[in-house]
Enzyme design. Sequence first.
Site, mmCIF file in Angstrom:
data_model
loop_
_atom_site.group_PDB
_atom_site.id
_atom_site.type_symbol
_atom_site.label_atom_id
_atom_site.label_comp_id
_atom_site.label_asym_id
_atom_site.label_seq_id
_atom_site.Cartn_x
_atom_site.Cartn_y
_atom_site.Cartn_z
ATOM 1 N N ASP A 61 -18.532 -49.841 84.459
ATOM 2 C CA ASP A 61 -18.004 -48.548 84.023
ATOM 3 C C ASP A 61 -16.979 -48.091 85.050
ATOM 4 O O ASP A 61 -17.151 -48.350 86.246
ATOM 5 C CB ASP A 61 -19.140 -47.520 83.900
ATOM 6 C CG ASP A 61 -18.786 -46.412 82.929
ATOM 7 O OD1 ASP A 61 -19.404 -46.328 81.852
ATOM 8 O OD2 ASP A 61 -17.856 -45.616 83.246
ATOM 9 N N LEU A 95 -28.143 -49.225 66.514
ATOM 10 C CA LEU A 95 -29.203 -48.421 67.143
ATOM 11 C C LEU A 95 -29.000 -46.940 66.860
ATOM 12 O O LEU A 95 -27.876 -46.477 66.679
ATOM 13 C CB LEU A 95 -29.247 -48.659 68.652
ATOM 14 C CG LEU A 95 -28.057 -48.220 69.517
ATOM 15 C CD1 LEU A 95 -28.109 -46.747 69.888
ATOM 16 C CD2 LEU A 95 -27.998 -49.062 70.766
ATOM 17 N N PHE A 104 -33.621 -41.712 55.237
ATOM 18 C CA PHE A 104 -32.370 -40.951 55.222
ATOM 19 C C PHE A 104 -32.197 -40.119 53.961
ATOM 20 O O PHE A 104 -31.094 -39.896 53.482
ATOM 21 C CB PHE A 104 -31.159 -41.870 55.490
ATOM 22 C CG PHE A 104 -31.019 -42.124 56.968
ATOM 23 C CD1 PHE A 104 -31.953 -42.900 57.640
ATOM 24 C CD2 PHE A 104 -30.010 -41.548 57.709
ATOM 25 C CE1 PHE A 104 -31.883 -43.102 59.000
ATOM 26 C CE2 PHE A 104 -29.923 -41.731 59.076
ATOM 27 C CZ PHE A 104 -30.867 -42.516 59.713
ATOM 28 N N CYS A 135 -21.800 -40.081 65.849
ATOM 29 C CA CYS A 135 -21.451 -41.233 64.997
ATOM 30 C C CYS A 135 -21.062 -40.851 63.578
ATOM 31 O O CYS A 135 -19.923 -41.078 63.164
ATOM 32 C CB CYS A 135 -22.612 -42.217 64.967
ATOM 33 S SG CYS A 135 -23.064 -42.771 66.609
ATOM 34 N N LYS A 188 -17.836 -38.729 62.935
ATOM 35 C CA LYS A 188 -16.649 -39.494 63.362
ATOM 36 C C LYS A 188 -16.425 -40.712 62.464
ATOM 37 O O LYS A 188 -15.297 -41.014 62.069
ATOM 38 C CB LYS A 188 -16.871 -39.928 64.812
ATOM 39 C CG LYS A 188 -16.007 -41.054 65.302
ATOM 40 C CD LYS A 188 -16.306 -41.370 66.748
ATOM 41 C CE LYS A 188 -17.432 -42.364 66.943
ATOM 42 N NZ LYS A 188 -17.044 -43.774 66.861
HETATM 43 C C1 UGA Z 1 -26.490 -43.447 63.518
HETATM 44 C C2 UGA Z 1 -27.037 -44.627 62.679
HETATM 45 O O1 UGA Z 1 -28.296 -44.261 62.104
HETATM 46 C C3 UGA Z 1 -27.200 -45.871 63.539
HETATM 47 O O2 UGA Z 1 -27.630 -46.975 62.744
HETATM 48 C C4 UGA Z 1 -25.856 -46.211 64.201
HETATM 49 O O3 UGA Z 1 -25.985 -47.321 65.076
HETATM 50 C C5 UGA Z 1 -25.394 -44.996 65.017
HETATM 51 O O4 UGA Z 1 -25.266 -43.859 64.134
HETATM 52 C C6 UGA Z 1 -24.073 -45.353 65.641
HETATM 53 O O5 UGA Z 1 -23.116 -45.561 64.900
HETATM 54 O O6 UGA Z 1 -24.004 -45.522 66.865
HETATM 55 P P1 UGA Z 1 -27.546 -41.680 65.238
HETATM 56 O O7 UGA Z 1 -26.262 -40.934 65.059
HETATM 57 O O8 UGA Z 1 -28.029 -41.973 66.619
HETATM 58 O O9 UGA Z 1 -27.466 -43.120 64.496
HETATM 59 O O10 UGA Z 1 -28.716 -40.848 64.544
HETATM 60 P P2 UGA Z 1 -29.378 -40.800 63.073
HETATM 61 O O11 UGA Z 1 -30.826 -40.964 63.222
HETATM 62 O O12 UGA Z 1 -28.695 -41.695 62.137
HETATM 63 O O13 UGA Z 1 -29.110 -39.270 62.654
HETATM 64 C C7 UGA Z 1 -27.782 -38.774 62.455
HETATM 65 C C8 UGA Z 1 -27.820 -37.364 61.915
HETATM 66 O O14 UGA Z 1 -28.314 -37.349 60.575
HETATM 67 C C9 UGA Z 1 -28.722 -36.406 62.701
HETATM 68 O O15 UGA Z 1 -28.045 -35.172 62.822
HETATM 69 C C10 UGA Z 1 -29.951 -36.252 61.827
HETATM 70 O O16 UGA Z 1 -30.576 -35.011 62.003
HETATM 71 C C11 UGA Z 1 -29.345 -36.383 60.443
HETATM 72 N N1 UGA Z 1 -30.284 -36.867 59.412
HETATM 73 C C12 UGA Z 1 -30.799 -38.108 59.480
HETATM 74 C C13 UGA Z 1 -30.593 -36.043 58.328
HETATM 75 O O17 UGA Z 1 -30.116 -34.889 58.227
HETATM 76 N N2 UGA Z 1 -31.438 -36.516 57.351
HETATM 77 C C14 UGA Z 1 -31.973 -37.765 57.408
HETATM 78 O O18 UGA Z 1 -32.722 -38.134 56.473
HETATM 79 C C15 UGA Z 1 -31.649 -38.578 58.502
#
Ligand code: UGA
Length: 441
Positions: free
Chosen positions: A30, A156, A252, A263, A266
């Site tokens: 880094d 992840l 989801f 993520c 964006k």
């Molecule tokens: C997301 C993807 O799930 C990963 O597979 C991916 O690797 C990652 O982006 C990335 O591109 O690096 P992340 O952003 O860490 O992961 O978190 P998530 O668990 O996907 O949640 C994202 C958002 O959706 C959160 O604000 C969560 O509260 C919301 N969410 C999730 C909902 O409102 N409802 C759901 O049923 C699930």
Amino acid sequence: MNLAIIGTGYVGLTTGTCFAEVGHNVICVDNDREKVEKLKNGYMPIYEPELEDMILSNVSAGKLSFTTDLAVAVHECEIIFIAVPTPPHADGSVDLSYIEAVSHEIADALRPEHGYRIIVDKSTVPVSTGSKVSEVIRRYAACDVKVDVVSNPEFLREGSAVKDLMNPDRIVIGANSQRAMDLMKRVYQPFSAPIVEVDLSSAELIKHAANSFLALKISYINAVAAVCEKAGADVELVAQGIGMDKRISRHFLNAGLGYGGSCFPKDVKGFINIADQLGAPMYLLKEVEQINARQIERFLDRIREKMWVLRNKRIAVWGIAFKQNTDDVRESVAVKLIRRLAEEGAIVTAYDPKAAETGARALEGVSVTICSDMYECVRDAEVLVVATEWRQFATANLVKVRELMHLPIIFDGRNILHGENAVHAGFEYHSVGRKSLYPER
Ligand code: UGA
């Protein structure tokens, strides 16, 4: 195998650590000196379950090290993963300047004695970035080293990053050369997951398409929730009913305040942008974004409808992080909600188990008191809003909460409290996509 990981953000740090855990020798690079020093001294830059112990044990076993010297990593490692940020530009396109800069640096560091090198793109990037990285290497490498560029997107989730990395559903490897594919498969041999072998462009698209599809599922259920509210139906039951169809799945489909984080917002934007550029517009995803933006507005409308004027109303908010099990507040809907409530003159208190510090920084200049205790946060409040799906909110002692609050009103923006329990504790309980519940008078 000797692996270099450039960038020690969520993806780089956890990926590097998990590679070390399964037996590879990993150098994490880094350019942030302070961060590297902290990591060398066992100080974690982020909160992520299980990560700290794994870093410490692999550092002391000599399998994992940290440096600011990219050239050393290029010298010692045949496979170099790029895991630097790809933030959005204001127009939604992806800022690839960090990827370009690192590719250039790698090219500068290549020496004739190195032999073959693979450069792996781990960051989420628009389709065709890999071929641009190849061009940069060809243009700037001072010698004729054979280099292949590979796409190996990461899936992840923050909050369960180590678990997701150690037990992936699938590993996607996009390579246009068999030599690179074979070596990449050796990297992933210790993981018992199916490997999807594809070309470079398909791998890049898989990542954008996967994240956008998950965001689409969330917006879909949130749109259904809006209908449920009008029709007097229950979105949780609807999600259960449709989710039991294996073709759909229950994952989801949690209705709430919408998606946030570094993520989905964006990546949906990035996918829309690249599709537009390619002349194949994704109108569907524009609607996904709009539903997501409307979700917080609908929720605020319902709070206003109940409380009328928000000025001087004491509102406690549980949750600042963008989701549970993380201290990350980037694009957090909870942060947006707190800001909006404060702007309307509400007296806002907030609590988060891990995101107090990051939240305080994100909310600088906003009139909010961040509390160190979830019960202290609700003292004298007229409304409790649940904005993040932390488990400890679901299991809170609601009788105690009721005793501390001035008025018994809960708005559960994540549908995680047990509505009947809230009513038994004396609360009016409002949630997303379900009928409001009231105690008997
Ligand atoms: C997301 C993807 O799930 C990963 O597979 C991916 O690797 C990652 O982006 C990335 O591109 O690096 P992340 O952003 O860490 O992961 O978190 P998530 O668990 O996907 O949640 C994202 C958002 O959706 C959160 O604000 C969560 O509260 C919301 N969410 C999730 C909902 O409102 N409802 C759901 O049923 C699930």
